[in-house]
Design a protein around this motif. Structure first.
Motif, short mmCIF file in Angstrom:
data_model
loop_
_atom_site.label_atom_id
_atom_site.label_comp_id
_atom_site.label_asym_id
_atom_site.label_seq_id
_atom_site.Cartn_x
_atom_site.Cartn_y
_atom_site.Cartn_z
N PRO A 283 -2.56 3.94 4.09
CA PRO A 283 -2.04 4.51 2.62
C PRO A 283 -3.33 5.11 1.84
CG PRO A 283 -1.67 1.86 2.95
CD PRO A 283 -2.63 2.42 4.10
N ARG A 284 -2.68 6.23 1.16
CA ARG A 284 -3.49 6.77 0.43
C ARG A 284 -3.40 6.82 -1.05
NH1 ARG A 284 -4.87 13.57 1.39
NH2 ARG A 284 -2.79 13.61 1.72
N ASP A 285 -4.15 6.39 -1.91
CA ASP A 285 -3.91 6.48 -3.24
C ASP A 285 -4.91 7.67 -4.17
OD1 ASP A 285 -3.38 5.52 -6.05
OD2 ASP A 285 -4.94 3.99 -5.87
N ARG A 286 -4.17 8.43 -4.74
CA ARG A 286 -4.76 9.45 -5.59
C ARG A 286 -4.90 9.14 -6.97
NH1 ARG A 286 -3.09 15.78 -3.97
NH2 ARG A 286 -4.20 15.00 -2.34
N LYS A 287 -6.23 9.33 -7.25
CA LYS A 287 -6.60 9.01 -8.55
C LYS A 287 -7.47 10.27 -9.13
CE LYS A 287 -7.22 3.92 -9.04
NZ LYS A 287 -7.95 3.03 -9.36
N GLY A 288 -6.57 11.09 -9.93
CA GLY A 288 -7.28 12.51 -10.50
C GLY A 288 -7.79 13.16 -9.35
N HIS A 289 -9.01 13.70 -9.19
CA HIS A 289 -9.42 14.58 -8.30
C HIS A 289 -9.85 13.94 -6.99
CE1 HIS A 289 -13.01 13.39 -10.27
NE2 HIS A 289 -13.95 14.06 -9.44
N VAL A 290 -9.66 12.40 -6.90
CA VAL A 290 -10.28 11.54 -5.86
C VAL A 290 -9.13 10.89 -5.02
CG1 VAL A 290 -11.73 9.54 -5.33
CG2 VAL A 290 -12.38 11.19 -7.25
N ARG A 301 -14.03 -3.49 -0.35
CA ARG A 301 -14.57 -3.20 1.14
C ARG A 301 -15.56 -2.10 0.59
NH1 ARG A 301 -14.42 -6.37 4.50
NH2 ARG A 301 -14.65 -4.69 6.02
N PRO A 302 -16.52 -1.65 1.85
CA PRO A 302 -17.55 -0.68 1.50
C PRO A 302 -16.77 0.46 1.63
CG PRO A 302 -18.17 -2.26 3.13
CD PRO A 302 -16.92 -2.75 3.08
N ALA A 303 -17.38 1.57 0.96
CA ALA A 303 -16.69 2.89 0.95
C ALA A 303 -17.71 3.92 1.63
CB ALA A 303 -16.46 3.29 -0.48
N MET A 338 -13.40 0.51 6.22
CA MET A 338 -14.13 0.86 5.01
C MET A 338 -13.22 1.76 4.12
SD MET A 338 -17.15 0.20 6.17
CE MET A 338 -16.41 -1.34 6.79
N VAL A 339 -13.44 1.85 3.03
CA VAL A 339 -12.26 2.76 2.16
C VAL A 339 -13.04 4.12 2.36
CG1 VAL A 339 -11.61 3.36 0.01
CG2 VAL A 339 -11.97 1.03 0.51
N GLY A 340 -12.21 5.12 2.73
CA GLY A 340 -12.63 6.42 3.05
C GLY A 340 -12.18 7.28 1.71
N VAL A 341 -13.20 8.12 1.30
CA VAL A 341 -12.66 8.93 -0.10
C VAL A 341 -12.97 10.59 0.23
CG1 VAL A 341 -13.45 8.95 -2.47
CG2 VAL A 341 -13.46 6.79 -1.10
N THR A 342 -11.97 11.17 -0.19
CA THR A 342 -12.04 12.69 -0.06
C THR A 342 -12.09 12.79 -1.63
OG1 THR A 342 -9.93 12.90 0.05
CG2 THR A 342 -11.31 12.90 2.16
N PRO A 371 -11.61 -1.61 -7.90
CA PRO A 371 -11.63 -3.06 -7.39
C PRO A 371 -11.54 -3.11 -5.90
CG PRO A 371 -9.60 -2.65 -8.65
CD PRO A 371 -10.35 -1.56 -8.74
N ARG A 372 -10.98 -2.20 -5.05
CA ARG A 372 -10.96 -2.32 -3.82
C ARG A 372 -12.20 -1.96 -3.05
NH1 ARG A 372 -5.85 1.80 -3.96
NH2 ARG A 372 -7.18 2.64 -5.38
N VAL A 373 -13.15 -1.68 -3.91
CA VAL A 373 -14.45 -1.13 -3.34
C VAL A 373 -15.63 -1.93 -3.64
CG1 VAL A 373 -16.28 0.82 -3.27
CG2 VAL A 373 -14.00 1.46 -3.38
#
Length: 506
Positions: A283-290, A301-303, A338-342, A371-373
């Motif tokens: 699943p991908r969650d978009r928050k603004g530009h992240v 989880r670690p990110a 891990m939480v992958g962040v782009t 909170p997921r990180v």
């Protein structure tokens, strides 16, 4: 017969062309290095009376001095600043000129002064501020012998050539840098050749990547009348390799050279080709530009925060957080729990590193607050030109930064970026990294100018005992994930990700 009219760069007059002019003349060409008012000996003038239009008039007069009835083709060569008066003159005499050669020069635009092309960003800002106030000196003093690197790479210059460059240098009237270039558009009809000095930081392949990003300002470079050559030297080829320069100028006059491919002409550009690993899509969650690529795992989880390269044009679509490579790395991290962040940052120009660094800090803060990180277990992974943004994190690693990784990064400013005195120097900052683990994916077939920054970083890291792990892709090129064979790249990707995850979970 070809007539070459040659215009020198900032601080340099007609004498700088002596060897190249002699070689072209011996090969049967007619050569006229232009003596610029207020710069060349024999053309004195008070600096306050000299501006860009003065030099445009000097070049226009050189064109007019060639007998129009002779049938000889005129090729104008502008080095560095010299391309500004060249374009101004050609715009007024477009029918007389067969070709314009940009010799390691930028792309001047109508209404923009040559000051915008000055590589030293700190100096550029100071001169712009003085111009706004209406005070300051009337001329810019030439560099001392050990200061030329701030104006371009001195690679290839012998000690004698550097001595000569310094001896020939003259003050540059500030009006030539501050007065905007005015063009009617007539120059656009004249064929163009760019000669890139690769040791100064630009290559044809780099230009092709910028075109592939979809920058509309570069679309004209793909036209049928535009060609390119490369010289493996620094910013002053007329002194470092005059014979090679003379040869390339003759070939340019004949219409030779490489051509750039229009964006998306034959196949997707390298940055939009598929990732070499088939990774499950979380699943991908978009928050603004992240964007958060979230694993199916309980608890914080670690990110792994992925910092894209650049400069990337502001109008590029899709934006980097949706590029297959960045998304592929994020999904790999999610597959490891891990939480992958782009995310997108605003590195649209080499002058944007300050605001891009602020964007990285803001994105990291947003990620750590989620909170997921697990806010105490974060890795930063830098790519390509984004590598300079690693400097802040190496200089003062926070306790929650468990690992720093980089793929084919630029780890010191390239010569023509004007960042010599800036803080964006990972090759220096690594001395302060302490116990921070650093994982570096190194492309064996990296472009020479970028490879030099990587080797400087590795040498500095080894010299200070930094915790550096090298993951080599021996036959890999810059951006190897989507340009090289999977059997070459996939083992390195898996090893690097595994190492980062180990540091995050230790």
């Amino acid at each position: 017969m070809t007539v070459f009219i040659m215009v020198g760069g900032v601080f340099t007059g007609a004498q700088v062309w002596q060897e190249t002019a002699a070689l072209l003349t011996a090969a049967g060409s007619e050569v006229h290095p232009v003596r610029l008012t207020g710069v060349d000996a024999g053309r004195p003038a008070p600096p306050a009376d000299v501006d860009l239009e003065t030099h445009i008039a000097d070049v226009t007069a050189a064109i007019d001095a060639v007998d129009a009835a002779s049938g000889r083709e005129i090729v104008l060569v502008g080095h560095d600043y010299g391309i500004h008066p060249v374009l101004g003159a050609v715009d007024r005499r477009a029918q007389r000129v067969a070709r314009v050669v940009y010799l390691d020069a930028g792309m001047p635009r109508n209404g923009v002064p040559a000051l915008a092309a000055v590589p030293d960003q700190a100096l550029r800002a100071r001169l712009a501020e003085q111009a706004q106030r209406g005070d300051g000196e009337d001329a810019l003093a030439p560099p001392a012998r050990d200061e030329w690197q701030r104006w371009g790479s001195t690679a290839g210059l012998s000690d004698a050539a550097l001595d000569r460059l310094t001896a020939l240098a003259a003050p540059q009237p500030l009006g030539t840098l501050l007065q905007p270039l005015r063009l009617t558009g007539a120059v656009a009809a004249v064929p163009v050749t760019g000669i890139l000095c690769t040791r100064n930081g630009v290559s044809v392949d780099m230009l092709q990547r910028l075109v592939d990003f979809g920058d509309p300002g570069l679309a004209a470079l793909t036209g049928p009348q535009v060609t390119f050559f490369e010289l493996l030297t620094g910013h002053w080829p007329m002194l470092s390799c005059p014979a090679e320069l003379a040869d390339v100028l003759r070939r340019a006059a004949a219409g030779g050279g490489r051509r750039l491919r229009p964006a998306g002409a034959d196949e997707p550009p390298a940055h939009l080709r598929p990732f070499p690993l088939d990774v499950p899509e979380p699943p991908r969650d978009r928050k603004g530009h992240v964007d958060f690529h979230v694993p199916a795992a309980e608890g914080p989880r670690p990110a792994v925060v992925l910092v894209h390269g650049g400069p990337v044009p502001a109008g590029a679509r899709p934006t980097p957080r949706d590029w297959p490579t960045l998304v592929g790395y994020a999904r790999m991290a999610a597959a490891e729990g891990m939480v992958g962040v782009t995310f997108d940052h605003r590195l649209h120009d080499v002058a944007d590193y300050e605001r891009a660094a602020a964007d990285v800090t803001a994105a990291v803060e947003l990620v750590r607050a989620d909170p997921r990180v697990d806010a105490d277990r974060v890795a930063l992974w830098f790519f390509s030109g984004g590598g300079l943004l690693a400097a802040d994190w190496l200089e003062k690693p926070p306790v929650w930064l468990r690992c720093l990784a980089a793929s084919y990064p630029v780890l010191a400013p390239l010569p023509n970026w004007g960042l010599t005195g800036s803080r964006f120097r990972p090759d220096r900052a690594v001395a302060h990294a302490g116990a921070l683990p650093v994982v570096l994916l190194r492309a064996g077939r990296e472009t020479p100018e970028v490879a030099a920054t990587v080797e400087a970083f590795v040498s500095a890291a080894e010299g200070c005992g930094a915790h550096l792990e090298l993951v080599d892709v021996p036959n890999g090129h810059h951006g190897f994930e989507t340009v090289d064979a999977p059997e070459e790249t996939v083992p390195a990707l898996r090893r690097a990700m595994r190492s980062v995850v180990t540091h995050l979970t230790a």
